[in-house]
Design an enzyme around this catalytic site. Structure first.
Site, PDB file in Angstrom:
ATOM      1  CB  CYS A 194       6.559 113.405 113.315  1.00 57.86           C
ATOM      2  SG  CYS A 194       4.947 113.583 114.039  1.00 57.86           S
ATOM      3  CB  SER A 236       9.809 108.030 106.015  1.00 57.33           C
ATOM      4  OG  SER A 236       9.416 107.179 104.967  1.00 57.33           O
ATOM      5  CB  VAL A 247       7.292 106.033 102.291  1.00 56.22           C
ATOM      6  CG1 VAL A 247       5.936 105.381 102.072  1.00 56.22           C
ATOM      7  CG2 VAL A 247       8.369 104.972 102.440  1.00 56.22           C
ATOM      8  N   GLY A 248       6.334 108.984 101.616  1.00 58.70           N
ATOM      9  CA  GLY A 248       5.230 109.933 101.414  1.00 58.70           C
ATOM     10  C   GLY A 248       5.233 110.514 100.012  1.00 58.70           C
ATOM     11  CE  LYS A 270       1.503  99.215 105.160  1.00 62.66           C
ATOM     12  NZ  LYS A 270       2.058  98.301 106.141  1.00 62.66           N
ATOM     13  CD  GLU A 315       0.585 116.310 108.200  1.00 63.41           C
ATOM     14  OE1 GLU A 315       1.699 116.716 108.588  1.00 63.41           O
ATOM     15  OE2 GLU A 315      -0.250 117.067 107.648  1.00 63.41           O
ATOM     16  CD  GLU A 335      11.929 112.428 111.131  1.00 62.82           C
ATOM     17  OE1 GLU A 335      11.767 111.673 110.168  1.00 62.82           O
ATOM     18  OE2 GLU A 335      10.987 112.982 111.728  1.00 62.82           O
TER      19      GLU A 335
HETATM   20  P1  NAP Z   1       7.610 104.713 106.786  1.00 62.84           P
HETATM   21  O1  NAP Z   1       8.668 103.716 106.549  1.00 62.84           O
HETATM   22  O2  NAP Z   1       7.412 105.775 105.806  1.00 62.84           O
HETATM   23  O3  NAP Z   1       6.271 103.875 106.983  1.00 62.84           O
HETATM   24  C1  NAP Z   1       5.015 104.477 107.152  1.00 62.84           C
HETATM   25  C2  NAP Z   1       3.953 103.586 106.546  1.00 62.84           C
HETATM   26  O4  NAP Z   1       4.145 103.506 105.134  1.00 62.84           O
HETATM   27  C3  NAP Z   1       3.998 102.153 107.055  1.00 62.84           C
HETATM   28  O5  NAP Z   1       2.694 101.654 107.132  1.00 62.84           O
HETATM   29  C4  NAP Z   1       4.769 101.454 105.954  1.00 62.84           C
HETATM   30  O6  NAP Z   1       4.545 100.076 105.876  1.00 62.84           O
HETATM   31  C5  NAP Z   1       4.240 102.152 104.734  1.00 62.84           C
HETATM   32  N1  NAP Z   1       5.108 102.034 103.560  1.00 62.84           N
HETATM   33  C6  NAP Z   1       6.425 101.695 103.515  1.00 62.84           C
HETATM   34  N2  NAP Z   1       6.858 101.689 102.229  1.00 62.84           N
HETATM   35  C7  NAP Z   1       5.806 102.040 101.449  1.00 62.84           C
HETATM   36  C8  NAP Z   1       5.623 102.238 100.051  1.00 62.84           C
HETATM   37  N3  NAP Z   1       6.620 102.057  99.180  1.00 62.84           N
HETATM   38  N4  NAP Z   1       4.408 102.619  99.604  1.00 62.84           N
HETATM   39  C9  NAP Z   1       3.390 102.819 100.459  1.00 62.84           C
HETATM   40  N5  NAP Z   1       3.504 102.633 101.791  1.00 62.84           N
HETATM   41  C10 NAP Z   1       4.688 102.259 102.291  1.00 62.84           C
HETATM   42  O7  NAP Z   1       7.803 105.436 108.185  1.00 62.84           O
HETATM   43  P2  NAP Z   1       8.010 104.753 109.606  1.00 62.84           P
HETATM   44  O8  NAP Z   1       9.426 104.328 109.680  1.00 62.84           O
HETATM   45  O9  NAP Z   1       6.940 103.783 109.894  1.00 62.84           O
HETATM   46  O10 NAP Z   1       7.723 105.998 110.577  1.00 62.84           O
HETATM   47  C11 NAP Z   1       8.667 106.938 110.882  1.00 62.84           C
HETATM   48  C12 NAP Z   1       8.465 108.197 110.063  1.00 62.84           C
HETATM   49  O11 NAP Z   1       7.159 108.707 110.206  1.00 62.84           O
HETATM   50  C13 NAP Z   1       9.356 109.334 110.503  1.00 62.84           C
HETATM   51  O12 NAP Z   1       9.954 109.935 109.382  1.00 62.84           O
HETATM   52  C14 NAP Z   1       8.425 110.327 111.166  1.00 62.84           C
HETATM   53  O13 NAP Z   1       8.816 111.660 111.131  1.00 62.84           O
HETATM   54  C15 NAP Z   1       7.182 110.107 110.432  1.00 62.84           C
HETATM   55  N6  NAP Z   1       6.041 110.522 111.233  1.00 62.84           N
HETATM   56  C16 NAP Z   1       5.406 111.690 110.896  1.00 62.84           C
HETATM   57  C17 NAP Z   1       4.324 112.121 111.629  1.00 62.84           C
HETATM   58  C18 NAP Z   1       3.614 113.393 111.261  1.00 62.84           C
HETATM   59  O14 NAP Z   1       2.478 113.553 111.653  1.00 62.84           O
HETATM   60  N7  NAP Z   1       4.193 114.293 110.512  1.00 62.84           N
HETATM   61  C19 NAP Z   1       3.852 111.372 112.695  1.00 62.84           C
HETATM   62  C20 NAP Z   1       4.524 110.194 113.020  1.00 62.84           C
HETATM   63  C21 NAP Z   1       5.610 109.777 112.257  1.00 62.84           C
HETATM   64  P3  NAP Z   1       5.553  99.016 106.589  1.00 62.84           P
HETATM   65  O15 NAP Z   1       5.475  99.289 108.034  1.00 62.84           O
HETATM   66  O16 NAP Z   1       4.962  97.719 106.213  1.00 62.84           O
HETATM   67  O17 NAP Z   1       6.899  99.277 106.017  1.00 62.84           O
END
Ligand code: NAP
Ligand code: MG
Length: 488
Positions: A289, A234, A237-238, A180, A255, A390
């Site tokens: 990130c 994020s 969510v993680g 997904k 991650e 962040e």
């Molecule tokens: P996000 O809101 O957590 O979304 C990540 C993924 O999770 C998306 O596919 C999202 O779907 C899905 N998601 C959202 N709500 C969910 C739920 N309740 N249950 C299961 N899955 C769900 O993060 P983002 O805004 O896309 O990305 C930014 C974040 O990613 C930042 O915090 C950044 O630090 C982190 N990041 C970390 C790394 C690393 O390797 N450590 C790398 C890149 C990014 P939708 O898009 O449909 O909401």
């Protein structure tokens, strides 16, 4: 893909077929540089669609895991070549969906092909050890088996590299996959699926279901037919995914965020440090990130560093990432734009001093996109929100220190521990930094945001579930160890 509308509509990829969602609903993927431009439509799926994908992946499992690793690897080699052939097309979709510059998008797509090739080779590398048994007539060794069906949930900031650095090892070690992608980047992920399809992967080995995180993402975390979940995104969510996986005994890997520091020591090469701070902090609009966020500078060279930094930032051209000469694109979406502006306001309210940027870029050209000027604060203290949370935007927080000890203490004063860098010519400071910095990735005289696909990647503290991905570390998550004892 169907092209009946002005913008293409992409379907779910399930069991080797392109299938519309049971909901009959679609979702527009928008261009953050041109708010009203629809890049394409993707399916707004339901749990019924997810169930179908999990079933297809389960049906494909047995035959896939029984193939030789080298044969699974061959499919990845083919997918790599196909991705390379379509590099400009994939990179264009990426830039239009989430805003990073076309140059960066092409670099990421090329890296995607390299990731596929790296893991294709893994299909022929050792998977276990022979361990001397206390029984001299026995042979004891370890082997590895796939988890089964793996669910992959990815963010929008690296829409090719992250899906591939999860899917490629999952596949080569014999798992089947349901992915997904982030809602922002469903079109880019659909193009990856087309490469896998064209590479001839057996039906059901890779499946993609687009839709909201709260339905499809959550559904993956809770699905009893999914044995492993790999997530990047994020922290909030993680953690919810980790809890759902733990509750049903599934393996998971998270991650998450970062608040990455760079330390600039008094003996640093300042030109190098400035260049790396600008690149690490502002490239991709700060939406990595591993992006540099806190800039911890020794007082002796502080004023000089600041002057060089501000001069360098003046040269940055902000705009639509598809245009030549543009170095920094928009925030990826409206919510991200709003969040970054709110953090900037908070920085001002809490008493940090704004040195440059701070707002939406004013030029007329930018009226149609989610642009923010490169922003630098000084007089930032450790308790301020902009030093702790962040931001995921083009915002740097300067902090002045008197010694390397104080710099390290400040650098470690964070909930996160993903990446960190130091600029120094002193070997003692380098060694101290390697020893004492609490981060999964520590980089010396190099920007915080560099990641190599053949090396382990992951964070300490709140940045990850303490697992690692990429390189040979990927085998740890995507397989289970089996200890074998044989006696005739
Ligand atoms: P996000 O809101 O957590 O979304 C990540 C993924 O999770 C998306 O596919 C999202 O779907 C899905 N998601 C959202 N709500 C969910 C739920 N309740 N249950 C299961 N899955 C769900 O993060 P983002 O805004 O896309 O990305 C930014 C974040 O990613 C930042 O915090 C950044 O630090 C982190 N990041 C970390 C790394 C690393 O390797 N450590 C790398 C890149 C990014 P939708 O898009 O449909 O909401
Ligand atoms: Mg978009």
């Amino acid at each position: 893909m169907s092209t009946s509308q002005a913008s293409p509509t992409y379907l779910n990829f399930i069991g080797g077929k392109w299938i519309p969602s049971h909901t009959g609903e679609i979702d527009a993927s928008l261009n953050p540089a041109r708010k009203h431009e629809v890049v394409g439509y993707v399916q707004q799926s339901s749990l019924e669609d997810l169930n179908q994908a999990v079933q297809a992946a389960a049906d494909a499992q047995k035959a896939w895991r029984q193939l030789a690793g080298s044969v699974r690897g061959d499919y990845l080699y083919k997918a790599a070549s196909l991705l390379e052939q379509r590099l400009d097309e994939v990179a264009t979709a990426m830039t239009k969906e989430m805003g990073k510059t076309f140059t960066e998008a092409k670099g990421e797509t090329a890296r995607g092909a390299a990731i596929l090739r790296y893991y294709a080779g893994e299909g022929m590398r050792p998977v276990g050890d022979v361990i001397p048994s206390t029984d001299s007539e026995a042979l004891m060794f370890t082997t590895r088996v796939p988890l089964g069906v793996v669910g992959i949930i990815t963010p929008w900031n690296f829409p090719v590299a992250i899906p591939l650095w999860k899917m490629a090892p999952a596949l080569v070690y014999g798992n089947t996959v349901v992915i997904k992608p982030a809602s922002e980047t469903g079109v880019t992920c659909s193009l990856l699926m087309e490469c896998f399809e064209e590479a001839g992967l057996p039906p059901g080995v890779v499946n993609m279901v687009t839709g909201s995180g709260s339905v499809i993402g959550r559904g993956i975390a809770e699905h009893s037919g999914i044995q492993g979940i790999s997530f990047t995104g994020s922290n909030s969510v993680g953690k919810s995914i980790g809890q759902a996986a733990l509750a049903r005994g599934a393996k998971y890997q998270l991650e998450m965020g970062g608040k990455n520091p760079v330390i600039v020591a008094e003996d640093a090469n300042l030109e190098l440090a400035v260049e790396a701070t600008v690149s690490g902090g502002l490239r991709s609009t700060g939406q990595k990130c591993t992006a540099t966020s806190r800039v911890i500078v020794h007082e002796e060279i502080y004023e000089q560093f600041k002057r060089l930094l501000l001069n360098r930032i003046k040269e940055i051209r902000v705009g639509d990432g598809m245009l030549d000469g543009v170095w920094m694109g928009p925030c990826a979406n409206e919510r991200q734009h709003r969040t970054v502006l709110a953090y900037i306001r908070k920085g001002i309210e809490e008493g940090a001093k704004l040195l440059c940027g701070g707002g939406q870029t004013q030029a007329d050209d930018f009226a149609g996109g989610y642009f923010i000027e490169p922003t630098v604060f000084e007089n930032v203290t450790a308790n301020m929100t902009i030093a702790r949370e962040e931001i995921f935007g083009p915002v740097l927080a300067l902090m002045k220190v008197e010694s390397i000890e104080e710099a390290l203490q400040l650098a470690n004063d964070a909930e996160f521990g993903l990446s960190a860098s130091i600029f120094t010519s002193n070997i003692g400071s380098m060694l101290q930094f390697i020893q004492e910095m609490d981060a999964g990735l520590v980089r010396i005289n190099a920007e915080s945001a560099g990641v190599e696909l053949q090396a382990p990647f992951g964070g300490m503290k709140q940045s990850s579930s303490h697992s690692r991905e990429q390189g040979r570390a990927a085998i740890e998550f995507f397989t289970a160890v089996k200890t074998v004892f044989v006696k005739s």
